[in-house]
Design a protein around this motif. Structure first.
Motif, PDB file in Angstrom:
ATOM      1  N   THR A 117      31.741  -6.494  54.047  1.00  0.00           N
ATOM      2  CA  THR A 117      32.868  -7.380  54.877  1.00  0.00           C
ATOM      3  C   THR A 117      32.727  -6.441  55.630  1.00  0.00           C
ATOM      4  O   THR A 117      32.498  -5.194  56.557  1.00  0.00           O
ATOM      5  N   PRO A 118      33.305  -7.110  57.150  1.00  0.00           N
ATOM      6  CA  PRO A 118      33.095  -6.977  59.024  1.00  0.00           C
ATOM      7  C   PRO A 118      34.737  -5.702  58.967  1.00  0.00           C
ATOM      8  O   PRO A 118      34.325  -4.722  59.544  1.00  0.00           O
ATOM      9  N   ALA A 119      34.751  -4.956  57.894  1.00  0.00           N
ATOM     10  CA  ALA A 119      36.230  -3.898  57.969  1.00  0.00           C
ATOM     11  C   ALA A 119      35.269  -2.924  56.658  1.00  0.00           C
ATOM     12  O   ALA A 119      36.095  -2.170  56.953  1.00  0.00           O
ATOM     13  N   THR A 120      34.255  -2.873  56.667  1.00  0.00           N
ATOM     14  CA  THR A 120      33.753  -1.844  55.479  1.00  0.00           C
ATOM     15  C   THR A 120      33.351  -0.503  56.638  1.00  0.00           C
ATOM     16  O   THR A 120      32.297  -0.787  57.643  1.00  0.00           O
ATOM     17  N   LYS A 121      34.219   0.507  55.760  1.00  0.00           N
ATOM     18  CA  LYS A 121      33.409   1.689  57.105  1.00  0.00           C
ATOM     19  C   LYS A 121      32.713   2.620  56.182  1.00  0.00           C
ATOM     20  O   LYS A 121      31.949   3.368  56.902  1.00  0.00           O
ATOM     21  N   LEU A 122      33.051   2.787  54.684  1.00  0.00           N
ATOM     22  CA  LEU A 122      32.068   3.992  53.674  1.00  0.00           C
ATOM     23  C   LEU A 122      31.664   3.484  52.554  1.00  0.00           C
ATOM     24  O   LEU A 122      32.462   2.725  52.118  1.00  0.00           O
ATOM     25  N   PHE A 123      30.241   3.649  52.470  1.00  0.00           N
ATOM     26  CA  PHE A 123      30.047   3.793  50.684  1.00  0.00           C
ATOM     27  C   PHE A 123      30.093   4.990  50.457  1.00  0.00           C
ATOM     28  O   PHE A 123      30.182   6.389  51.243  1.00  0.00           O
ATOM     29  N   PHE A 124      30.700   4.941  48.935  1.00  0.00           N
ATOM     30  CA  PHE A 124      30.645   6.009  48.711  1.00  0.00           C
ATOM     31  C   PHE A 124      29.826   6.376  47.200  1.00  0.00           C
ATOM     32  O   PHE A 124      30.749   4.884  46.055  1.00  0.00           O
ATOM     33  N   LEU A 125      29.555   7.602  46.734  1.00  0.00           N
ATOM     34  CA  LEU A 125      29.089   7.179  45.555  1.00  0.00           C
ATOM     35  C   LEU A 125      28.666   8.626  44.604  1.00  0.00           C
ATOM     36  O   LEU A 125      28.861   9.546  45.120  1.00  0.00           O
ATOM     37  N   GLU A 126      28.340   8.517  43.571  1.00  0.00           N
ATOM     38  CA  GLU A 126      28.256  10.195  42.706  1.00  0.00           C
ATOM     39  C   GLU A 126      26.535  10.110  42.508  1.00  0.00           C
ATOM     40  O   GLU A 126      26.233   8.706  42.331  1.00  0.00           O
ATOM     41  N   THR A 127      25.885  10.515  42.231  1.00  0.00           N
ATOM     42  CA  THR A 127      25.413  10.892  41.982  1.00  0.00           C
ATOM     43  C   THR A 127      24.157  12.295  41.275  1.00  0.00           C
ATOM     44  O   THR A 127      23.855  12.901  42.553  1.00  0.00           O
ATOM     45  N   PRO A 128      23.731  12.548  40.225  1.00  0.00           N
ATOM     46  CA  PRO A 128      24.404  11.547  39.244  1.00  0.00           C
ATOM     47  C   PRO A 128      25.257  11.488  39.001  1.00  0.00           C
ATOM     48  O   PRO A 128      26.488  12.662  39.620  1.00  0.00           O
ATOM     49  N   SER A 129      25.797  10.332  38.166  1.00  0.00           N
ATOM     50  CA  SER A 129      27.552  10.211  38.076  1.00  0.00           C
ATOM     51  C   SER A 129      27.985  10.475  36.689  1.00  0.00           C
ATOM     52  O   SER A 129      27.186  11.672  36.473  1.00  0.00           O
ATOM     53  N   ASN A 130      29.314  10.212  36.965  1.00  0.00           N
ATOM     54  CA  ASN A 130      30.448  10.976  35.770  1.00  0.00           C
ATOM     55  C   ASN A 130      30.829  10.070  35.681  1.00  0.00           C
ATOM     56  O   ASN A 130      31.691   9.263  35.574  1.00  0.00           O
ATOM     57  N   PRO A 131      30.473   9.704  34.142  1.00  0.00           N
ATOM     58  CA  PRO A 131      29.858  11.038  33.116  1.00  0.00           C
ATOM     59  C   PRO A 131      28.532  10.946  32.438  1.00  0.00           C
ATOM     60  O   PRO A 131      27.696  11.240  31.926  1.00  0.00           O
ATOM     61  N   LEU A 132      27.911   9.360  33.449  1.00  0.00           N
ATOM     62  CA  LEU A 132      26.611   8.384  32.460  1.00  0.00           C
ATOM     63  C   LEU A 132      25.400   9.414  32.898  1.00  0.00           C
ATOM     64  O   LEU A 132      24.203   8.665  32.653  1.00  0.00           O
ATOM     65  N   THR A 133      26.010   9.637  34.352  1.00  0.00           N
ATOM     66  CA  THR A 133      24.324  10.451  34.911  1.00  0.00           C
ATOM     67  C   THR A 133      23.064   9.232  35.398  1.00  0.00           C
ATOM     68  O   THR A 133      22.474  10.170  35.522  1.00  0.00           O
TER      69      THR A 133
END
Length: 390
Positions: free
Chosen positions: A146-162
């Motif tokens: 959106t116009p207000a988006t400031k951050l993308f956030f992720l885990e890789t590999p993810s917890n708990p499904l990798t």
């Protein structure tokens, strides 16, 4: 002469960030003090205003903490690191430093449960909104902006499904919308993956996990450029979610063996995951080193190892999962991970237990899911423990 800027991470883990005093100690010194003495009122003024470098107060300046920050930054290929009291305080500090009311986060829906709780229950109180998407669907990340988006956030590999996210592709989407990409690198550590070199802007760590590696202390870190980390540092300076000097010293020692430990974790996890795939009681195994993993090819390009976490679905759901966890005799029943000791947990009722059933289902966390953080025991003994449990 050696090219010190291009040393291998294993060398940086031992040599980077070593601060010696006038005593010339070979190992890193531990500076257990709350404050530091200055020579004059003028010096105090210059240090407090940042016009002169030096140590003032251990809430935000301490030599041992600085040594840990410099070493971890070097290993991640970053300009700067800000160390914090825990992994969750690292995520809180980056959000408080970089976001304001009305801002928006696009986040993976496959995250540590406490991270989702922080986003929903606490950032939401201050007007920050979050949209959750699949970590592996790059188009979904673009559509959620959106116009207000400031951050993308992720885990890789993810917890708990990798699940393995394409850091370079998601970074390109974030940057095309003037957003920053944050990658939680807890499962791999800089020994296996360096997200900044793939295009990420910020890396966060729960140093409690593999960086310590022995379940001794809590710690966290935010890593990135000087410019991006400055407001995060200013929040820490004011609010004080600070890494203690003692914990920093323990984490410095942990970094020295990180590379060899991660290689061993990967080897043992791969052997265990392969064995689990052959068991009739196991419906599915989640491990990036297996060719059956949906993002196997990406993991091979992006990581130098599969990591130490193996998750699997048991036939029989929650009853089967709890029965296995109750029957193991060698593995530790605890939700922590990244330890020399193998740990086993039931994510749906522990680390992700505070999520709604709908949120767990959207993230693929079923009642039969078991997560194992493979330690450094002999893998044959671990297999025997699971065999008698199954």
């Amino acid at each position: 002469m050696l090219d010190f800027e291009n040393l291998h991470p294993d060398t940086l883990a031992v040599r980077a960030g070593t601060l010696r005093t006038e005593f010339g100690e070979h190992s890193d010194a531990m500076h257990l003090t709350s404050s530091f003495v200055v020579g004059s009122a003028e010096e105090a003024s210059l240090k407090f205003t940042g016009q002169m470098p030096g140590y003032i107060y251990s809430r935000f300046t301490n030599p041992t903490v600085s040594a840990f920050e410099q070493r971890l930054a070097a290993m991640e290929g970053a300009e700067r690191c800000v160390a914090t009291a825990s992994g969750m305080s690292a995520i809180l500090s980056l959000c408080m430093g970089l976001l304001k009311a009305g801002d928006h986060i696009v986040s993976s829906n496959s995250l540590f449960g406490a991270t989702i709780q922080l986003f929903n229950a606490y950032l939401g109180k201050f007007g920050v909104t979050v949209t959750y998407v699949s970590p592996t669907d790059v188009d979904a990340w673009a559509q959620a902006v959106t116009p207000a988006t400031k951050l993308f956030f992720l885990e890789t590999p993810s917890n708990p499904l990798t699940e393995v996210a394409d850091v370079a592709a998601i970074a390109a989407v974030a940057h095309s919308h003037n957003a920053l990409l944050v990658v939680d690198n807890c499962f791999c550590s800089p020994a296996l993956q360096q997200p900044l070199k793939l295009g990420a802007d910020i890396v966060v760590h729960s140093a409690t996990k593999y960086i310590d590696g022995q379940g001794r202390v809590l710690g966290g870190a935010v890593v990135g450029s000087h410019a991006v980390l400055e407001p995060i540092y200013l929040f820490l300076r004011t609010a004080g979610p600070t890494l203690s000097p003692f914990n920093a010293w323990v984490l410095l020692k942990g970094l020295e063996t990180l590379g060899i430990r991660m290689k061993a974790h990967c080897e043992k996890a791969m052997e265990l995951a392969t064995w689990l795939e052959a068991q009739p009681q196991v419906a599915k195994v989640y491990y990036p080193g297996l060719k059956s993993h949906p993002q196997y090819d990406l993991a091979q390009r992006q990581q130098s190892g599969g990591g130490g976490v193996v998750s699997f679905d048991l036939v029989g759901g929650k009853a089967a999962a709890w029965a296995l966890i109750d029957k193991v005799e060698l593995m530790s029943r605890t939700a922590n991970l990244g330890d020399t000791r193998t740990t086993i947990t039931h994510p749906a009722t522990t680390s992700h237990g505070r999520l709604t059933p709908e949120a767990r289902a959207a993230a693929g966390i079923g009642d039969g899911l078991v997560r194992i953080s493979v330690g450094l025991e002999h893998v044959g003994d671990l297999i025997a423990d699971l065999q008698q449990g199954l």
